[in-house]
Design a protein around this motif. Structure first.
Motif, PDB file in Angstrom:
ATOM      1  N   TYR A  99      -3.461  17.645   4.455  1.00  0.00           N
ATOM      2  CA  TYR A  99      -2.075  17.379   4.826  1.00  0.00           C
ATOM      3  C   TYR A  99      -1.813  17.757   6.287  1.00  0.00           C
ATOM      4  O   TYR A  99      -2.501  18.608   6.866  1.00  0.00           O
ATOM      5  CB  TYR A  99      -1.110  18.156   3.929  1.00  0.00           C
ATOM      6  CG  TYR A  99      -0.964  17.555   2.553  1.00  0.00           C
ATOM      7  CD1 TYR A  99      -0.090  16.494   2.337  1.00  0.00           C
ATOM      8  CD2 TYR A  99      -1.707  18.041   1.481  1.00  0.00           C
ATOM      9  CE1 TYR A  99       0.035  15.937   1.073  1.00  0.00           C
ATOM     10  CE2 TYR A  99      -1.586  17.486   0.213  1.00  0.00           C
ATOM     11  CZ  TYR A  99      -0.711  16.426   0.020  1.00  0.00           C
ATOM     12  OH  TYR A  99      -0.592  15.865  -1.221  1.00  0.00           O
ATOM     13  N   ARG A 137       7.069  11.628   5.655  1.00  0.00           N
ATOM     14  CA  ARG A 137       8.320  11.749   4.911  1.00  0.00           C
ATOM     15  C   ARG A 137       9.081  12.953   5.447  1.00  0.00           C
ATOM     16  O   ARG A 137       8.579  14.077   5.390  1.00  0.00           O
ATOM     17  CB  ARG A 137       8.080  11.930   3.414  1.00  0.00           C
ATOM     18  CG  ARG A 137       9.388  12.212   2.645  1.00  0.00           C
ATOM     19  CD  ARG A 137       9.203  12.300   1.160  1.00  0.00           C
ATOM     20  NE  ARG A 137       8.960  10.995   0.562  1.00  0.00           N
ATOM     21  CZ  ARG A 137       9.905  10.090   0.289  1.00  0.00           C
ATOM     22  NH1 ARG A 137      11.178  10.353   0.589  1.00  0.00           N
ATOM     23  NH2 ARG A 137       9.597   8.944  -0.268  1.00  0.00           N
ATOM     24  N   LEU A 202       2.825  14.447   5.868  1.00  0.00           N
ATOM     25  CA  LEU A 202       2.012  13.245   5.710  1.00  0.00           C
ATOM     26  C   LEU A 202       0.556  13.634   5.503  1.00  0.00           C
ATOM     27  O   LEU A 202       0.154  14.773   5.771  1.00  0.00           O
ATOM     28  CB  LEU A 202       2.146  12.334   6.926  1.00  0.00           C
ATOM     29  CG  LEU A 202       1.558  12.787   8.276  1.00  0.00           C
ATOM     30  CD1 LEU A 202       1.420  11.593   9.205  1.00  0.00           C
ATOM     31  CD2 LEU A 202       2.418  13.860   8.950  1.00  0.00           C
ATOM     32  N   ARG A 203      -0.230  12.688   5.017  1.00  0.00           N
ATOM     33  CA  ARG A 203      -1.669  12.862   4.967  1.00  0.00           C
ATOM     34  C   ARG A 203      -2.252  12.525   6.341  1.00  0.00           C
ATOM     35  O   ARG A 203      -1.662  11.751   7.108  1.00  0.00           O
ATOM     36  CB  ARG A 203      -2.284  11.938   3.909  1.00  0.00           C
ATOM     37  CG  ARG A 203      -1.768  12.127   2.501  1.00  0.00           C
ATOM     38  CD  ARG A 203      -2.235  13.399   1.861  1.00  0.00           C
ATOM     39  NE  ARG A 203      -3.695  13.471   1.714  1.00  0.00           N
ATOM     40  CZ  ARG A 203      -4.338  14.462   1.107  1.00  0.00           C
ATOM     41  NH1 ARG A 203      -3.645  15.475   0.581  1.00  0.00           N
ATOM     42  NH2 ARG A 203      -5.652  14.464   1.019  1.00  0.00           N
ATOM     43  N   ASP A 206      -2.459   8.915   7.376  1.00  0.00           N
ATOM     44  CA  ASP A 206      -1.217   8.138   7.398  1.00  0.00           C
ATOM     45  C   ASP A 206      -0.497   8.188   8.741  1.00  0.00           C
ATOM     46  O   ASP A 206       0.609   7.639   8.865  1.00  0.00           O
ATOM     47  CB  ASP A 206      -0.266   8.645   6.305  1.00  0.00           C
ATOM     48  CG  ASP A 206      -0.804   8.384   4.909  1.00  0.00           C
ATOM     49  OD1 ASP A 206      -1.612   7.451   4.757  1.00  0.00           O
ATOM     50  OD2 ASP A 206      -0.419   9.122   3.974  1.00  0.00           O
ATOM     51  N   GLU A 266      13.021   5.108   2.842  1.00  0.00           N
ATOM     52  CA  GLU A 266      12.221   4.725   1.680  1.00  0.00           C
ATOM     53  C   GLU A 266      11.507   3.396   1.911  1.00  0.00           C
ATOM     54  O   GLU A 266      10.351   3.220   1.505  1.00  0.00           O
ATOM     55  CB  GLU A 266      13.107   4.654   0.434  1.00  0.00           C
ATOM     56  CG  GLU A 266      13.784   5.961   0.068  1.00  0.00           C
ATOM     57  CD  GLU A 266      12.803   7.112  -0.119  1.00  0.00           C
ATOM     58  OE1 GLU A 266      11.653   6.866  -0.536  1.00  0.00           O
ATOM     59  OE2 GLU A 266      13.184   8.261   0.157  1.00  0.00           O
ATOM     60  N   LEU A 269       8.530   4.091   4.316  1.00  0.00           N
ATOM     61  CA  LEU A 269       7.427   4.793   3.656  1.00  0.00           C
ATOM     62  C   LEU A 269       6.660   3.857   2.723  1.00  0.00           C
ATOM     63  O   LEU A 269       5.429   3.955   2.610  1.00  0.00           O
ATOM     64  CB  LEU A 269       7.967   6.001   2.892  1.00  0.00           C
ATOM     65  CG  LEU A 269       8.480   7.149   3.772  1.00  0.00           C
ATOM     66  CD1 LEU A 269       9.190   8.194   2.928  1.00  0.00           C
ATOM     67  CD2 LEU A 269       7.340   7.780   4.565  1.00  0.00           C
ATOM     68  N   GLU A 270       7.359   2.930   2.079  1.00  0.00           N
ATOM     69  CA  GLU A 270       6.652   1.954   1.242  1.00  0.00           C
ATOM     70  C   GLU A 270       5.836   0.996   2.107  1.00  0.00           C
ATOM     71  O   GLU A 270       4.711   0.621   1.740  1.00  0.00           O
ATOM     72  CB  GLU A 270       7.645   1.185   0.370  1.00  0.00           C
ATOM     73  CG  GLU A 270       6.964   0.246  -0.608  1.00  0.00           C
ATOM     74  CD  GLU A 270       7.896  -0.324  -1.662  1.00  0.00           C
ATOM     75  OE1 GLU A 270       7.584  -1.419  -2.185  1.00  0.00           O
ATOM     76  OE2 GLU A 270       8.915   0.317  -1.977  1.00  0.00           O
ATOM     77  N   PHE A 272       4.501   1.745   4.975  1.00  0.00           N
ATOM     78  CA  PHE A 272       3.340   2.511   5.439  1.00  0.00           C
ATOM     79  C   PHE A 272       2.291   2.619   4.325  1.00  0.00           C
ATOM     80  O   PHE A 272       1.093   2.441   4.563  1.00  0.00           O
ATOM     81  CB  PHE A 272       3.761   3.916   5.876  1.00  0.00           C
ATOM     82  CG  PHE A 272       4.747   3.959   7.013  1.00  0.00           C
ATOM     83  CD1 PHE A 272       4.896   2.895   7.884  1.00  0.00           C
ATOM     84  CD2 PHE A 272       5.547   5.086   7.203  1.00  0.00           C
ATOM     85  CE1 PHE A 272       5.807   2.945   8.929  1.00  0.00           C
ATOM     86  CE2 PHE A 272       6.454   5.146   8.247  1.00  0.00           C
ATOM     87  CZ  PHE A 272       6.590   4.072   9.110  1.00  0.00           C
ATOM     88  N   ALA A 273       2.751   2.936   3.127  1.00  0.00           N
ATOM     89  CA  ALA A 273       1.827   3.134   2.008  1.00  0.00           C
ATOM     90  C   ALA A 273       1.056   1.859   1.687  1.00  0.00           C
ATOM     91  O   ALA A 273      -0.111   1.913   1.269  1.00  0.00           O
ATOM     92  CB  ALA A 273       2.590   3.612   0.777  1.00  0.00           C
ATOM     93  N   ALA A 274       1.684   0.701   1.886  1.00  0.00           N
ATOM     94  CA  ALA A 274       1.029  -0.577   1.615  1.00  0.00           C
ATOM     95  C   ALA A 274       0.240  -1.086   2.824  1.00  0.00           C
ATOM     96  O   ALA A 274      -0.301  -2.201   2.772  1.00  0.00           O
ATOM     97  CB  ALA A 274       2.079  -1.610   1.207  1.00  0.00           C
ATOM     98  N   ASP A 275       0.176  -0.308   3.884  1.00  0.00           N
ATOM     99  CA  ASP A 275      -0.575  -0.668   5.094  1.00  0.00           C
ATOM    100  C   ASP A 275      -0.098  -2.000   5.678  1.00  0.00           C
ATOM    101  O   ASP A 275      -0.893  -2.869   6.047  1.00  0.00           O
ATOM    102  CB  ASP A 275      -2.070  -0.735   4.787  1.00  0.00           C
ATOM    103  CG  ASP A 275      -2.931  -0.778   6.054  1.00  0.00           C
ATOM    104  OD1 ASP A 275      -2.462  -0.269   7.090  1.00  0.00           O
ATOM    105  OD2 ASP A 275      -4.046  -1.336   5.999  1.00  0.00           O
TER     106      ASP A 275
END
Length: 766
Positions: A99, A137, A202-203, A206, A266, A269-270, A272-275
């Protein structure tokens, strides 16, 4: 997209070469305007002039501070934990287990004076988007506030509005406000300081950056529509050559919508998560101007934008106004064509307006050498054709004249040594209560009770303790602690030492939670850079911070410079606000500042050395209205050793509580810890009881230790060469002070009345 325009088309848009251009009204100097013409090889269009004026402003370009800020990188300590340093929207540091956290503090001072509620609210919104833009986040916010005297009409207008703005925006976003500062001084009349901090998680993989690579990738503007708010604010767009009627009665302060920002968070972040994002930038100061120039400069250097595609909520906006608008809750993303449909679907899911307004372009070697090429059109007419790096990265850099203020020597010579000190125990007692009740030291809960400290459920510590602390995940115990500190009195007396004292206090406050200090952010609030005395203060302060961070091993990850904080020709006391972030492996080991009421015969120790140091002290200020002499000496080696004792003492469970000594010295620390724990204490002082109680010597903390942990505590102090002096014990219902020739006591009920009544007595009617 249309083909790139020819320069003669742009020259036509620039207008007659004989008509004057309002560069001075836009804040540009003659030589800056001449340089723009040299860069372009022609007269700038109105849109180009607007872009350069705001991108080369003090707020955006740091043109007066760059030469001093460079030393943060030059003197940076070696720290493998630093993943992203200065230059991006916020710094990123490794906190373990894969993290990272990103954190930053910025100012929104002037807007918060003009329109306190919206100025402060949009300050929170802006710093949250900076954190979001890094791919994180947002998980918590803090604020550092300075106002004029509590009972001044200016303060009674500004403070409630600022607090309502911060609480409104942060509470609606669902972000806990875990701490900060509240200060009062006559120098802040007409120029309050509203510094907002945000931290995100964040990780490592990411992390997102502000860049626009890949010719053919699309430029997508998403979030709120663009309106006229903010045009007359940071961008200083106030020229008669721009449509005078369109500017009439438009607000100079941005208007925030935290509910839309929550959706934007939100949605982002979605994405980002889906690249689905190649590069990302928020729209803050300078709006589209800043986002496009910085993204282009961070990528291939080429971008083409159709300004008439920007969604508007006011159809009358001109290209210049669209470029300068500081409408909130907007982001700009770089998206590859094959992922554009998926990007738009996510935005639609969250009811976020998203529009392709341009694309990334390639540049020729000649264009790249000139700084790339940014082209913008308006209904088919070219209004911008410029090298973006010349606006974002290659603005003017000034080495402003520096001169030690003419009154500095006299100020330092005016020591507090001649001030009348308490003649007996009755006066000592009365002055303790007076300092405890002073605005800036007294209970700030009139302010902090308006903030939600525990939303999201991961808050471990918050106001009134020395630092805020949050878990970084819902299912783990690793956490981060944060504190902000600054002391304008100290920095006025000696900017170098005063800034190091602010750093040391924030470092100590984080350590007092049991966390290990890790990294630094800063918000440097000063007067006009055109004043050689102010620039001397700034140069000394930045040198002090850079040297201090090098010695403590805490890199500066980024921050903010706020100049022109003055009323007329009178500048505020220089006020560098330093934020320190620390890491704790298990938040269950955290320390509070409250005396433990459930430990029989808990022992009270003072860590560190007390000297007769009262220059710039709360006692001198509150009791005598005096500012003079030198601030306390700095010993960063001692601060680092103290920090090691506190973090080790927390992890080994040998400490029951810890509270740093700062404003008001031992007297105030004892009173605060007693009130927070609901239990009294008895202390036995050696030497001059006045100095023991009110000195503000640095590198000091009081700790509570259970009798069963005493031996392990002593061994920990010995191992780190930290002096530990037993000064008393915890228990009873009063603060009892004993010394060689007498003593006094104050019941907790009387302490509480003094501490808690100050702010409500003035502000409850506002």
């Amino acid at each position: 997209m249309p083909e790139a325009p020819q320069l003669d088309t742009v020259a036509k848009a620039a207008g007659s070469p004989d008509s004057p251009q309002p560069f001075a009204e836009l804040g540009m100097k003659d030589d800056e305007y001449a340089r723009v013409r040299e860069i372009l090889g022609r007269r700038p269009t109105s849109a180009e002039l607007a872009i350069y004026s705001v991108m080369w402003s003090e707020h955006c370009s740091y043109k007066s501070s760059k030469v001093h800020l460079r030393q943060f990188a030059e003197k940076a300590p070696r720290n493998d934990a630093l993943l992203v340093g200065m230059g991006e929207n916020a710094g990123v540091v490794d906190v373990g287990d894969g993290y990272a956290v990103t954190f930053k503090i910025e100012s929104h001072n002037h807007p918060s004076y003009v329109e306190p509620h919206q100025g402060a609210a949009t300050g929170v919104g802006g710093i949250v988007r900076d954190i979001l833009t890094m791919g994180a986040r947002p998980v918590a916010v803090m604020d550092a506030l300075r106002f004029g005297p509590l009972d001044a009409p200016d303060t009674r207008r500004v403070l409630p509005g600022v607090v309502s703005g911060i609480s409104f925006y942060g509470n609606c976003l669902g972000l806990p406000n875990i701490g900060g500062e509240l200060g009062f001084d006559s120098g802040y009349i007409g120029n309050p300081l509203v510094n907002a901090l945000c931290v995100g998680v964040l990780r490592h993989e990411d992390i997102k950056l502000a860049q626009a690579p890949g010719p053919g990738n699309k430029v997508v503007l998403f979030g709120a529509t663009t309106g006229p708010d903010g045009i007359g604010g940071a961008s200083v767009l106030a020229s008669a050559t721009f449509d005078e009627e369109s500017h009439a009665k438009r607000p100079s302060v941005q208007v925030g919508d935290p509910f839309l920002e929550k959706l934007l968070i939100e949605c982002s972040l979605e994405l980002f998560a889906a690249d689905l994002v190649v590069g990302i930038q928020d729209l803050g100061a300078a709006g589209v101007s800043c986002a496009t120039t910085e993204l282009a400069a961070g990528g291939t250097g080429g971008m083409r934008i159709e300004l008439d595609r920007v969604p508007l909520r006011d159809s009358r906006l001109t290209p210049e106004e669209i470029l300068m608008s500081e409408s909130q809750e907007r982001m700009m993303a770089i998206v590859s064509p094959d992922k554009l449909s998926a990007f738009m679907d996510v935005c639609a899911k969250w009811d976020i307006v998203a529009t392709v307004i341009g694309e990334v372009t390639d540049v020729t070697p000649e264009e790249a050498e000139r700084g790339g090429r940014l082209v913008m059109t308006w209904h088919g007419e070219t209004v911008v054709d410029m090298p973006p790096r010349t606006a974002s990265d290659e603005g003017p850099v000034y080495e402003r004249p520096i001169a030690r203020p003419s009154d500095q020597d006299a100020l330092q010579a005016d020591t507090p040594d001649q001030l009348p000190r308490p003649a007996n125990d009755a006066e000592l007692r009365a002055q303790l209560l007076r300092v405890l009740a002073a605005p800036g030291i007294a209970d700030p809960s009139w302010v902090t009770r308006q903030y939600d400290r525990y939303v999201l459920g991961n808050t471990v510590l918050a106001t009134p303790h020395d630092g805020g602390m949050v878990r970084i995940t819902d299912d783990g115990e690793r956490g981060v602690a944060l504190a902000t500190d600054g002391n304008g009195r100290y920095t006025r007396l000696d900017p170098y030492t005063g800034t190091q004292l602010a750093l040391a206090e924030a470092y100590r406050n984080v350590a007092a939670t049991g966390a290990r200090p890790h990294a630094v952010t800063n918000c440097l609030n000063f007067g006009s850079p055109e004043d050689p005395g102010v620039m001397w203060q700034f140069a000394e302060a930045t040198r002090g911070l850079a040297d201090g961070c090098r010695e403590l091993g805490t890199p500066v990850t980024g921050g903010n410079v706020s100049f022109y904080n003055q009323t007329g020709s009178t500048a505020i006391n220089p006020t560098p606000v330093i934020g320190v972030l620390g890491v704790i492996g298990d938040v269950r080991d955290r320390l509070t500042s409250a005396f433990p009421a459930d430990i029989d015969d808990a022992r009270l120790y003072l860590l560190g050395t007390t000297r007769d140091e009262l220059g710039g002290s709360a006692w001198a200020d509150v009791v005598h209205g005096h500012l003079g002499g030198l601030p306390p000496a700095v010993d960063l080696t001692a601060e680092a050793a103290l920090g090691r004792v506190l973090s080790a003492g927390a992890s080994l469970n040998v400490l029951a509580a810890a509270h740093d000594l700062s404003d008001g010295g031992l007297a105030i620390a004892l009173a605060e810890s007693a009130l927070r724990g609901g239990v009294g204490c008895t202390v036995d002082l050696t030497g001059d009881p006045f100095v023991a109680l009110f000195s503000e010597s640095a590198a000091r903390v009081i700790v509570a230790v259970a009798p069963t942990a005493d031996a392990a505590f002593q061994e920990t102090c010995d191992r780190h060469a930290v002096t530990a002096t037993r000064i008393g014990s915890i228990g009873g219902d009063a603060l009892r002070v004993r010394h060689a020739t007498g003593g006094f006591e104050i019941p907790l009920t009387e302490l509480r009345t003094a501490y808690e009544s100050t702010l409500p007595s003035v502000l409850d009617g506002e």
